[in-house]
Design a protein around this motif. Structure first.
Motif, mmCIF file in Angstrom:
data_model
loop_
_atom_site.group_PDB
_atom_site.id
_atom_site.type_symbol
_atom_site.label_atom_id
_atom_site.label_comp_id
_atom_site.label_asym_id
_atom_site.label_seq_id
_atom_site.Cartn_x
_atom_site.Cartn_y
_atom_site.Cartn_z
ATOM 1 N N TRP A 288 0.843 -1.203 0.000
ATOM 2 C CA TRP A 288 0.000 0.000 0.000
ATOM 3 C C TRP A 288 0.878 1.253 0.000
ATOM 4 N N ALA A 289 1.847 1.301 0.903
ATOM 5 C CA ALA A 289 2.717 2.476 0.999
ATOM 6 C C ALA A 289 3.434 2.726 -0.322
ATOM 7 N N TYR A 290 3.838 1.649 -0.993
ATOM 8 C CA TYR A 290 4.512 1.815 -2.284
ATOM 9 C C TYR A 290 3.560 2.417 -3.318
ATOM 10 N N GLY A 291 2.290 2.010 -3.307
ATOM 11 C CA GLY A 291 1.324 2.581 -4.233
ATOM 12 C C GLY A 291 1.143 4.071 -4.020
ATOM 13 N N VAL A 292 1.056 4.496 -2.755
ATOM 14 C CA VAL A 292 0.936 5.924 -2.457
ATOM 15 C C VAL A 292 2.187 6.659 -2.911
ATOM 16 N N LEU A 293 3.347 6.095 -2.570
ATOM 17 C CA LEU A 293 4.612 6.741 -2.923
ATOM 18 C C LEU A 293 4.755 6.870 -4.443
ATOM 19 N N ALA A 294 4.385 5.827 -5.188
ATOM 20 C CA ALA A 294 4.496 5.874 -6.645
ATOM 21 C C ALA A 294 3.615 6.968 -7.224
ATOM 22 N N HIS A 295 2.404 7.121 -6.687
ATOM 23 C CA HIS A 295 1.500 8.174 -7.165
ATOM 24 C C HIS A 295 2.089 9.552 -6.877
ATOM 25 N N VAL A 296 2.662 9.728 -5.697
ATOM 26 C CA VAL A 296 3.275 11.010 -5.326
ATOM 27 C C VAL A 296 4.465 11.313 -6.233
ATOM 28 N N VAL A 297 5.312 10.306 -6.479
ATOM 29 C CA VAL A 297 6.506 10.520 -7.305
ATOM 30 C C VAL A 297 6.127 10.860 -8.739
ATOM 31 N N LEU A 298 5.128 10.193 -9.284
ATOM 32 C CA LEU A 298 4.791 10.359 -10.707
ATOM 33 C C LEU A 298 3.876 11.545 -10.990
ATOM 34 N N ARG B 87 -3.036 11.891 -15.309
ATOM 35 C CA ARG B 87 -1.705 12.060 -15.897
ATOM 36 C C ARG B 87 -0.892 10.766 -15.870
ATOM 37 N N LEU B 88 -1.340 9.784 -15.131
ATOM 38 C CA LEU B 88 -0.613 8.524 -15.057
ATOM 39 C C LEU B 88 -0.786 7.729 -16.342
ATOM 40 N N PRO B 89 0.291 7.202 -16.905
ATOM 41 C CA PRO B 89 0.155 6.269 -18.029
ATOM 42 C C PRO B 89 -0.658 5.047 -17.603
ATOM 43 N N ALA B 90 -1.291 4.401 -18.542
ATOM 44 C CA ALA B 90 -2.192 3.288 -18.228
ATOM 45 C C ALA B 90 -1.491 2.185 -17.436
ATOM 46 N N VAL B 91 -0.235 1.885 -17.789
ATOM 47 C CA VAL B 91 0.465 0.808 -17.101
ATOM 48 C C VAL B 91 0.688 1.143 -15.637
ATOM 49 N N TRP B 92 0.993 2.406 -15.351
ATOM 50 C CA TRP B 92 1.170 2.820 -13.959
ATOM 51 C C TRP B 92 -0.171 2.917 -13.248
ATOM 52 N N GLN B 93 -1.208 3.286 -13.952
ATOM 53 C CA GLN B 93 -2.550 3.302 -13.359
ATOM 54 C C GLN B 93 -2.876 1.938 -12.769
ATOM 55 N N GLU C 173 9.357 -3.132 -16.018
ATOM 56 C CA GLU C 173 8.883 -3.032 -17.403
ATOM 57 C C GLU C 173 8.258 -1.669 -17.665
ATOM 58 N N ALA C 174 7.456 -1.180 -16.714
ATOM 59 C CA ALA C 174 6.824 0.132 -16.875
ATOM 60 C C ALA C 174 7.859 1.248 -16.910
ATOM 61 N N ALA C 175 8.934 1.094 -16.122
ATOM 62 C CA ALA C 175 9.973 2.124 -16.060
ATOM 63 C C ALA C 175 10.956 2.017 -17.215
ATOM 64 N N GLY C 176 10.940 0.883 -17.929
ATOM 65 C CA GLY C 176 11.864 0.707 -19.037
ATOM 66 C C GLY C 176 13.296 0.513 -18.611
#
Length: 482
Positions: free
Chosen positions: A222-232, A265-271, A299-302
């Protein structure tokens, strides 16, 4: 731990120039509710320790008895984890010290962690540049660190930008493990402390026992999901202008009274990745562990996929004694603090760096230090396509063979001489094909560190009577050195 001390008091004020062991305190780097981190200079530089480091002061010798017990527990958790786990994405601890200074009662008895020096933290980067271009690559490294932690059987418990450090080379380290907890089956027990914006709904109002709050790896997901949204995106995934409002939104979301509205603004893969991480219940999040999450994120980050972690043996869990070496050292006034390992079977976590289908040799015990890895034989470590140049003047201290069972090659034999040639004491060893030693597949091995092998080859078995005879002996590494 916040990456900036501007405008706020230090949890542990330490004057510039103060000495702890060989370390001289310089400027403050960060401060939180329980600790303050300072830059430090090594006044006795040598090969063992770097010229500079970061000193994390935890006031375990002061405060009220109740506060003292709590702070000691936090220090014990962090030191124990850092002593046992060495991984590229986890901050490294060089040593742990205890201040002995009755003339400064506010510091006397404090625990000091000597850590790798970072250049900054993710929260500072986000303050300077919300949604940085490097965000996806950073998220891949953060996920890799989380996977390393979970693979070793630990839960971070407080993943957030302030606890993600950025090194000089641009790489990431996870840090601040004073609320980390080791799994006992499916659960772990953590102190009652968390950052609400990064806490899953089921832990916002948790049941608390005398051992703390029961948490699971899905809390980090969960924390990673929040952090990823904040970063992106530079925004939180749940609505609200305050922490309290966002916590209320998380509770409504968990009850099904509010939908998750991720940034367009999130790409579909990150969504999809973030939506899976922010599944409203533990049971739903449990379908997305860090092993599968890491591959999706990379994969999403390339970015190039990280090495596969080795399969660890099943472990027998046993509860440690409540009195640890920290308490004993504090009572005895010892300077260097050491900790007893809570479980004594299975490979130490430093071996995780060894890629699948490879044999790895390390410059330190338990898979730590410099590493050289091969997928096959090598008749000469110091020349050819693959080299291991540090062995020219340094010994090998540990080995791990992360082999593929389907190959039928169940061991790796190593030799002091090039071209699998016996040299020196190899010649006197009976029943060993005159090799230095042999390590079986998936077995760990700590060596005496008195020599450096110069060649190795994969064999069927580490049998005592010959390289191709099945062995009934327990898996071990053979080291004849005194």
């Amino acid at each position: 731990m916040t990456g900036s001390t501007h405008g706020q008091p230090y949890a542990v004020p330490v004057p510039k120039g103060y000495r702890v062991g060989r370390w001289e305190v310089r400027e403050p780097l960060a401060s939180g509710a329980f600790a303050t981190v300072y830059a430090a200079r090594n006044t006795l530089p040598g090969a063992e320790l770097p010229p500079s480091a970061a000193l994390k002061f935890l006031p375990t010798g002061t405060r009220t008895p109740r506060q003292l017990h709590h702070l000691r527990e936090l220090a014990e958790r962090e030191v124990e984890l850092l002593k046992r786990l060495r991984a590229p994405r986890l901050i490294r601890m060089h040593e742990a010290l205890t201040v002995e200074d009755p003339d400064h009662p506010e510091l006397d008895g404090a625990t000091v962690l000597v850590l790798e020096r970072a250049e900054g933290s993710l929260d500072i980067l986000l303050d300077q540049a919300p949604a940085p271009a490097s965000g996806p690559a950073l998220l891949a490294q953060i996920c890799e660190g989380l996977n390393q932690l979970h693979h070793a059987g630990w839960v971070h418990g407080d993943l957030k930008p302030g606890n993600v450090l950025l090194m000089k080379d641009g790489s990431v380290r996870l840090a601040d493990f004073n609320t980390a907890a080791e799994l006992e089956g499916t659960h772990a027990y953590s102190p009652v402390f968390a950052t609400p914006d990064y806490t899953p709904p089921e832990l916002l109002w948790p049941e608390v026992s005398e051992r703390g709050t029961r948490i699971r790896p899905t809390a980090d997901i969960w924390a990673y999901g929040v952090l990823a949204h904040v970063v992106l995106t530079g925004t939180y995934p749940l609505p609200g202008s305050t922490t309290e409002a966002r916590a209320d939104a998380a509770m409504r979301y968990a009850r099904g009274a509010e939908e998750l509205r991720l940034s367009p603004r999130l790409p579909a893969v990150w969504q999809q990745i973030i939506a899976d991480c922010l599944s409203p219940t533990h049971q739903q999040r449990a379908a997305h562990d860090t092993v599968t999450l890491l591959r999706r994120v990379e994969e999403a980050a390339g970015v190039t996929g990280s090495a596969r972690l080795p399969r660890l043996r099943p472990r027998r869990w046993r509860r440690p004694a409540l009195v640890t070496a920290v308490a004993a050292a504090l009572l005895a006034g010892a300077v260097t603090v050491t900790y007893a390992i809570m479980r004594d079977d299975g490979p130490s976590y430093g071996y995780h760096r060894c890629p699948f289908r490879s044999v790895c040799f390390f410059s330190e015990q338990n898979g730590n230090g410099d590493m050289c890895a091969w997928e096959g034989d090598d008749p000469d470590w110091l020349s050819g396509r693959e080299t291991c140049m540090w062995t020219a003047d340094r010994p090998v201290r540990s080995i791990f063979y992360n082999g593929d069972e389907s190959t039928g090659l169940g061991g790796v034999a190593y030799f002091r001489g090039r071209d699998y040639t016996p040299v020196g004491e190899d010649i006197t060893r009976p029943n060993s094909r005159m090799r230095t030693g042999c390590t079986s597949q998936h077995a760990q091995g700590n060596l005496a560190g008195t020599y450096a092998p110069l060649s190795h080859r994969l064999i069927e078995h580490c049998g005592d009577s010959g390289d191709r005879t099945p062995s009934t002996e327990p898996e071990k590494s053979q080291d004849p050195s005194p």
